[in-house]
Every structure is written in C-alpha cells, then in structure tokens.
Design an enzyme around this catalytic site. Sequence first.
Site, short mmCIF file in Angstrom:
data_model
loop_
_atom_site.label_atom_id
_atom_site.label_comp_id
_atom_site.label_asym_id
_atom_site.label_seq_id
_atom_site.Cartn_x
_atom_site.Cartn_y
_atom_site.Cartn_z
N LYS A 84 11.01 8.99 -4.02
CA LYS A 84 11.53 9.42 -2.71
C LYS A 84 12.57 8.46 -2.17
CE LYS A 84 7.58 9.39 -0.45
NZ LYS A 84 6.64 9.01 -1.50
N ARG A 108 3.20 11.90 6.62
CA ARG A 108 2.29 11.79 5.49
C ARG A 108 0.96 12.48 5.76
NH1 ARG A 108 4.53 6.72 3.16
NH2 ARG A 108 3.65 6.40 1.11
N ARG A 139 7.84 -0.70 -11.35
CA ARG A 139 8.69 -0.76 -10.15
C ARG A 139 8.91 -2.21 -9.71
NH1 ARG A 139 7.85 3.07 -5.05
NH2 ARG A 139 5.76 2.17 -4.88
N ARG A 173 5.58 -4.99 -5.67
CA ARG A 173 4.80 -4.77 -4.45
C ARG A 173 3.31 -4.95 -4.72
NH1 ARG A 173 6.95 0.73 -1.79
NH2 ARG A 173 4.70 0.94 -1.52
N ARG A 227 -4.01 5.34 -3.80
CA ARG A 227 -2.90 5.93 -3.04
C ARG A 227 -2.63 7.36 -3.49
NH1 ARG A 227 1.86 1.99 -3.72
NH2 ARG A 227 2.87 3.23 -2.14
P1 AMP Z 1 5.75 3.55 1.00
O1 AMP Z 1 6.73 2.43 0.90
O2 AMP Z 1 6.35 4.79 1.64
O3 AMP Z 1 5.06 3.87 -0.31
O4 AMP Z 1 4.61 3.07 2.00
C1 AMP Z 1 3.81 1.95 1.72
C2 AMP Z 1 2.57 1.96 2.58
O5 AMP Z 1 2.94 1.95 3.97
C3 AMP Z 1 1.70 3.19 2.44
O6 AMP Z 1 0.82 3.12 1.33
C4 AMP Z 1 0.95 3.18 3.76
O7 AMP Z 1 -0.05 2.19 3.77
C5 AMP Z 1 2.05 2.73 4.73
N1 AMP Z 1 2.78 3.88 5.28
C6 AMP Z 1 4.10 4.18 5.11
N2 AMP Z 1 4.43 5.31 5.75
C7 AMP Z 1 3.28 5.74 6.35
C8 AMP Z 1 2.96 6.86 7.15
N3 AMP Z 1 3.88 7.81 7.47
N4 AMP Z 1 1.68 6.98 7.60
C9 AMP Z 1 0.75 6.07 7.29
N5 AMP Z 1 0.98 5.00 6.53
C10 AMP Z 1 2.24 4.83 6.06
#
Ligand code: AMP
Length: 216
Positions: free
Chosen positions: A13, A88, A127, A160, A171
């Site tokens: 994404k 999400r 990654r 990460r 996840r």
């Molecule tokens: P990402 O970089 O989008 O994979 O997000 C990393 C982490 O941030 C996720 O696993 C969640 O813990 C948190 N996170 C990011 N966006 C959201 C969201 N819209 N709602 C809840 N948690 C989020």
Amino acid sequence: MKIIMLGAPGAGKGTMASRLSERFGLPHISTGDIFRENIKNGTELGKKAKSYMDQGLLVPDELTCDLVTDRIGQDDCKKGFILDGFPRTINQAEALTDALGKKGQQIDYAVNVIVSDEKIVSRMSGRRVCPKCGASYHLVTLPPKAEGICDKCGTELTQRADDDAETVKKRLNIYHEQTEPLIAYYNNLGIIVEIPGDKNADEEVAKIAPLLVEKD
Ligand code: AMP
C-alpha cells in the site's frame, strides 16, 4: 481527488500510495508513519501507540480517528489526499464517511492492493525502511541502489520491529477479521479499484491511474 488504500499489511500500500501521490500531486498520509514519527519524537500519542504497535495490534479508534480528521482538514488536503493505512476498521470507515459528509465530500476511490497471505509473510521479512524519511524498500523486489542505504536521503535502512514472523501472523489475522470487511463496505459504494501488489509497482500504477478521474 480523495483516495484510500486497502490491502493487508505488507501488500505494498505504501509504495503504491507514494507513486499515486507523485503522479497526482496529492499528499500521502500514512497513519503508520504518523504513529512512528510520534514514537520517534517521544510524544504522548507515540507512547500510547507504541504499546499496541509493538504487539501487532491496532491502535484504538479514539486515538486514530481524530488524528486523521484533523490531518485531512489541513490546507494541503484541499485538492484531496491519499490515505494509506486508514481506515482499518468499519468504525474508522464510518467516522471518515461522517467527517467528509459534514463537508459535503466523500472518498472517490478505494484502491485495493491484492497479495496472497503466503507472499506477504515471505516478503515482510525482506522489507527495509528508512528511519529518517520513511521510504520503503524490499531486499528482493525493490532493493535500494546502494545496499542498505536509502536512495532518497542516504540514511542506513532498518527493519521494522513489527515485521518479525510472529507479529506478522498476528497482524494478518487482525487484517482478515477487522480490515477485510472494508472491501465490502467500499464495494457497496461502487468505488473499489483493484491492483495486484505482487507485480512491478510502477507498471501497475500506470495501468490504474487513468481509471482514477476527478469526480464532482
Ligand atoms: P502500517 O505502517 O500501516 O502497517 O501500520 C503500522 C501499525 O500502526 C499497525 O500495525 C497498527 O498498530 C498501527 N496503525 C496504523 N494505522 C492504523 C489505523 N488506521 N488504526 C489502528 N492502528 C493503526
């Protein structure tokens, strides 16, 4: 034009959003990046978010929805935005619909990045991200020009904490339970555009970009 990105964690994404952001000149807003920035800066929000993120859990909606509503209300979002990682949950999608609806606006497109679970698990181990500018790479599919170094700012790349195998599985489960229902939500609105996440990102974005046209 207002676009949201859908897809499992690690589907690509962020990469697609960044290509679309360059192509359409719209801000790329990643909630994950906003949380990571807050963690780096030691803010209250960062401290709260970190405990959830490190476990692979979603940050609660009450910490997330207002943050996004404020961000998309800023001046640089007047012509639109690309939201990456939000919504999400169905709750978040409804909060977004309501916040935009109050201004007589709506999401124009939900770009769904499709990749199988098996591929996601194997690719997330490869990654690498830039801790400074947030650029994302992959050891096999999107390597930086110089090994271990960010193309954009020259910083050493890192992995990460939530990309380890167990956390990735957790996840993915959360994605299937809480985030995947959003595909039906946006399908009902007739605004889903599908893109494969396991092919060349530039070529695939070039294919879907002509479908993303300004709506009134
Ligand atoms: P990402 O970089 O989008 O994979 O997000 C990393 C982490 O941030 C996720 O696993 C969640 O813990 C948190 N996170 C990011 N966006 C959201 C969201 N819209 N709602 C809840 N948690 C989020």
